[in-house]
Scaffold this active site. Structure first.
Site, PDB file in Angstrom:
ATOM      1  CB  CYS A 145      -9.283  29.661  -5.261  1.00  0.00           C
ATOM      2  SG  CYS A 145      -9.677  31.407  -5.547  1.00  0.00           S
TER       3      CYS A 145
ATOM      4  CG  HIS B 290     -13.430  28.197  -6.751  1.00  0.00           C
ATOM      5  ND1 HIS B 290     -13.263  27.891  -5.417  1.00  0.00           N
ATOM      6  CD2 HIS B 290     -12.958  29.453  -6.914  1.00  0.00           C
ATOM      7  CE1 HIS B 290     -12.714  28.926  -4.797  1.00  0.00           C
ATOM      8  NE2 HIS B 290     -12.517  29.889  -5.681  1.00  0.00           N
TER       9      HIS B 290
ATOM     10  CD  GLU C 224     -14.292  24.558  -5.125  1.00  0.00           C
ATOM     11  OE1 GLU C 224     -14.303  25.674  -4.558  1.00  0.00           O
ATOM     12  OE2 GLU C 224     -13.411  24.219  -5.944  1.00  0.00           O
TER      13      GLU C 224
END
Length: 231
Positions: free
Chosen positions: A105, A207, A209
């Site tokens: 990001c 993202h 994660e």
């Protein structure tokens, strides 16, 4: 032995601790552990970070526009001064050391700026699909991206079309020197960059994660990064 990933400190507020935990869990799942690097002193931060096997530049707030030769528009958020000062030095040091780098990001935006590229300071007036979907961050169904064949990203995923989450209002505009585009959103924004002729330097605008607990596909990115850090 687990490789150690250096990450610049993102802050200690409750929200930041929550966001940080997603990186830690994703990297642990891939076989690595995190070392948070305090960045108040950039030179000290570089020295400590280089003791690690790889660098992950995480998400966060907007980058100071003067870093890419522009004046701030009202829609651009306030810069994170400490991160803006330290992260280019961390990137340069790891690049010189030929160590793996993963950018997420804000991280991919910083990657582009560090290589001389520019950013769209606010894509909201021109976007055709949702790009700021915090509630849908775990599902990864906010929009689709097309991964370009012949890139490291395509080698990692093995798929041309991915469904991803999205939590940003800025994006890479002019691509920096030495970078190649890895993916593009369905409404035309750059969603991934990678450093050509480099062992491992990949940046994505989404993202992973937040998706890695559910998505085997997104786990592949962390697995590839950790594998590169073991070499």
């Amino acid at each position: 032995m687990r490789p150690v990933i250096a990450m610049p400190q993102m802050g200690h507020e409750l929200f930041r601790e929550y966001m940080k935990s997603k990186y830690v869990v994703s990297l642990l799942r891939a076989g690595a552990k995190v070392r948070w690097i305090e960045i108040d002193d950039p030179e000290k931060a570089v020295k400590e970070a280089l003791e690690c096997d790889g660098l992950l530049l995480p998400g966060g707030g907007d980058i100071e526009p003067s870093m890419y030769g522009e004046e701030r528009i009202p829609q651009c958020g306030q810069p994170q001064v400490i991160r803006d000062a330290a992260e280019p030095k961390l990137f340069a040091a790891f690049r010189q050391a030929n160590k793996p780098i993963l950018c997420i990001c804000r991280g991919v935006q910083m990657l582009n700026v560090c290589c001389g590229g520019t950013l769209n300071q606010d894509i909201k007036p021109t976007q055709k699909c949702e790009h700021s979907d915090f509630k849908g961050r775990a599902k990864g169904l906010t929009h689709r991206v097309k991964v370009h064949k012949g890139t490291m990203l395509y080698d990692i995923f093995g798929e041309e079309i991915l469904s991803v989450n999205s939590m940003h209002h800025q994006a890479a505009k002019d691509i920096g020197m030495g970078l190649v585009e890895g993916a593009r959103s369905e409404d035309g924004y750059i969603e991934a960059l990678e450093l050509k002729d480099y062992p491992f330097c990949v940046g994505v605008q989404w993202h992973p994660e937040h998706m890695s607990a559910r998505s085997k596909m997104q786990r592949k990115l962390f697995t590839a990064f950790v594998k590169a850090c073991k070499k």
